[in-house]
Design a protein around this motif. Structure first.
Motif, short mmCIF file in Angstrom:
data_model
loop_
_atom_site.label_atom_id
_atom_site.label_comp_id
_atom_site.label_asym_id
_atom_site.label_seq_id
_atom_site.Cartn_x
_atom_site.Cartn_y
_atom_site.Cartn_z
N ASP A 1 16.92 57.15 61.89
CA ASP A 1 16.34 55.91 61.37
C ASP A 1 17.24 54.70 61.58
O ASP A 1 17.16 53.72 60.85
N LEU A 2 18.09 54.76 62.60
CA LEU A 2 19.01 53.65 62.81
C LEU A 2 18.29 52.36 63.18
O LEU A 2 18.76 51.26 62.84
N GLU A 3 17.16 52.46 63.88
CA GLU A 3 16.44 51.25 64.26
C GLU A 3 15.97 50.46 63.03
O GLU A 3 16.08 49.23 62.97
N GLN A 4 15.42 51.18 62.05
CA GLN A 4 14.96 50.52 60.83
C GLN A 4 16.13 49.90 60.07
O GLN A 4 16.00 48.83 59.48
N ALA A 5 17.28 50.58 60.10
CA ALA A 5 18.46 50.05 59.42
C ALA A 5 18.94 48.76 60.08
O ALA A 5 19.27 47.78 59.40
N VAL A 6 19.00 48.75 61.40
CA VAL A 6 19.42 47.55 62.11
C VAL A 6 18.46 46.40 61.83
O VAL A 6 18.88 45.26 61.60
N ALA A 7 17.16 46.70 61.83
CA ALA A 7 16.17 45.66 61.56
C ALA A 7 16.35 45.04 60.18
O ALA A 7 16.07 43.86 59.96
N ALA A 8 16.84 45.86 59.23
CA ALA A 8 17.02 45.39 57.86
C ALA A 8 18.38 44.73 57.62
O ALA A 8 18.64 44.26 56.52
N GLY A 9 19.24 44.72 58.63
CA GLY A 9 20.51 44.02 58.49
C GLY A 9 21.73 44.90 58.36
O GLY A 9 22.81 44.40 58.02
N ALA A 10 21.62 46.20 58.61
CA ALA A 10 22.79 47.07 58.52
C ALA A 10 23.89 46.58 59.46
O ALA A 10 23.62 46.16 60.59
N THR A 11 25.11 46.67 58.97
CA THR A 11 26.26 46.33 59.82
C THR A 11 26.93 47.57 60.39
O THR A 11 27.67 47.48 61.37
N HIS A 12 26.67 48.73 59.77
CA HIS A 12 27.25 49.99 60.23
C HIS A 12 26.17 51.07 60.16
O HIS A 12 25.53 51.23 59.11
N VAL A 13 25.98 51.78 61.26
CA VAL A 13 25.06 52.92 61.28
C VAL A 13 25.89 54.18 61.48
O VAL A 13 26.83 54.20 62.26
N ARG A 14 25.53 55.23 60.75
CA ARG A 14 26.30 56.47 60.74
C ARG A 14 25.54 57.51 61.56
O ARG A 14 24.53 58.05 61.12
N VAL A 15 26.03 57.78 62.76
CA VAL A 15 25.30 58.62 63.71
C VAL A 15 26.07 59.90 63.96
O VAL A 15 27.24 59.86 64.34
#
Length: 262
Positions: free
Chosen positions: A236-250
């Motif tokens: 779900d990293l795309e939705q997180a980036v769209a919402a303003g996440a600065t760090h995604v945990r992959v």
């Protein structure tokens, strides 16, 4: 594997020469996976109208060996995460000379604070005052630089669900954020969440991360330096980036499907 690959210059000619055939195959596999994830993040940033530089990829290396961490460093990864101190501590020690920032993202017992502050640069999972106090005391005793801490938000709890999940209810975030900011040895870095499993936001990461963005904005109003928003994983990293996440945990998208923990 020789210790040469854990040196301070990953990716150098000497590093590549030290790889066995099996390690080189893994190096190439990880490189391919990283390219795919990088493309996903870049596309998500473009779709959201955000510069790619605003989002950091944190590769979650839990359950995988230190040699994978070394290979990731050689491929240009600079931020890695672990969720269990008993695995993270020896791995961080093995990789101590690699140019890596270490994130701790798992539920943390207070008796592990002294160990975690020896290697972690950031702890994403601060969810109670006692843990913040234990981390602060451990930092002061270790005489190290302040430890970056994020408030872990349990969005389930806003609807009265997820009682046993790690994290604090959104209503309790301001008080915990204030405590972290006021604790010697700690630096309030921001907020973190995972997509909820229960409640009205379950199964809807876009709305869940949007709610986290609101919480993050409220925290920044009081603590302007708390700019980190840690949200989104492989699925779900795309939705997180769209919402303003600065760090995604992959994790899985880079390292592969994990074996069950023993």
């Amino acid at each position: 594997m020789t210790n040469d690959i854990y040196g301070p210059f990953p990716g150098s000619a000497a590093f590549l020469a030290a790889l066995t055939e099996r390690q080189r195959a893994r190096y190439e596999e990880l490189g391919t996976n990283l390219e795919v994830v990088e493309r996903r993040i870049a596309d998500a940033c473009a779709a959201a109208g955000r510069p790619r530089s605003e989002v950091s990829m944190v590769v979650v290396t839990k359950t995988y060996p230190a040699e994978d961490t070394a290979l990731l460093a050689a491929l240009g990864v600079t931020e890695v995460a672990e969720n269990r101190d008993q695995d993270a501590a020896p791995k961080a020690e093995t990789c101590v000379n690699l140019p890596l920032t270490w994130h701790f993202v798992g539920q943390l017992q207070t008796n592990k604070a002294r160990s975690v502050v020896r290697y972690a640069d950031l702890v994403h999972s601060v969810d109670r005052p006692r843990l913040a106090e234990s981390l602060g005391a451990a930092v002061l005793k270790a005489e190290r630089v302040p430890l970056g801490c994020l408030v872990q938000v349990a969005l389930d709890k806003e609807a009265g669900e997820g009682e046993h999940r790690a994290g604090v209810a959104p209503a309790d975030v301001p008080a915990l954020a204030d405590l972290i900011a006021d604790t010697p040895g700690l630096q309030l870095a921001g907020v973190m969440t995972v997509a909820p499993l229960q409640g009205p936001l379950a199964g809807d990461p876009a709305r869940a991360f949007g709610r986290l963005a609101e919480i993050a904005s409220a925290v920044r109003a009081t603590h302007p330096a708390a700019t980190m928003v840690s949200a989104g994983m492989s699925g779900d990293l795309e939705q997180a980036v769209a919402a303003g996440a600065t760090h995604v945990r992959v994790g899985t998208a880079v390292l592969g499907v994990r074996s069950p923990l023993g």
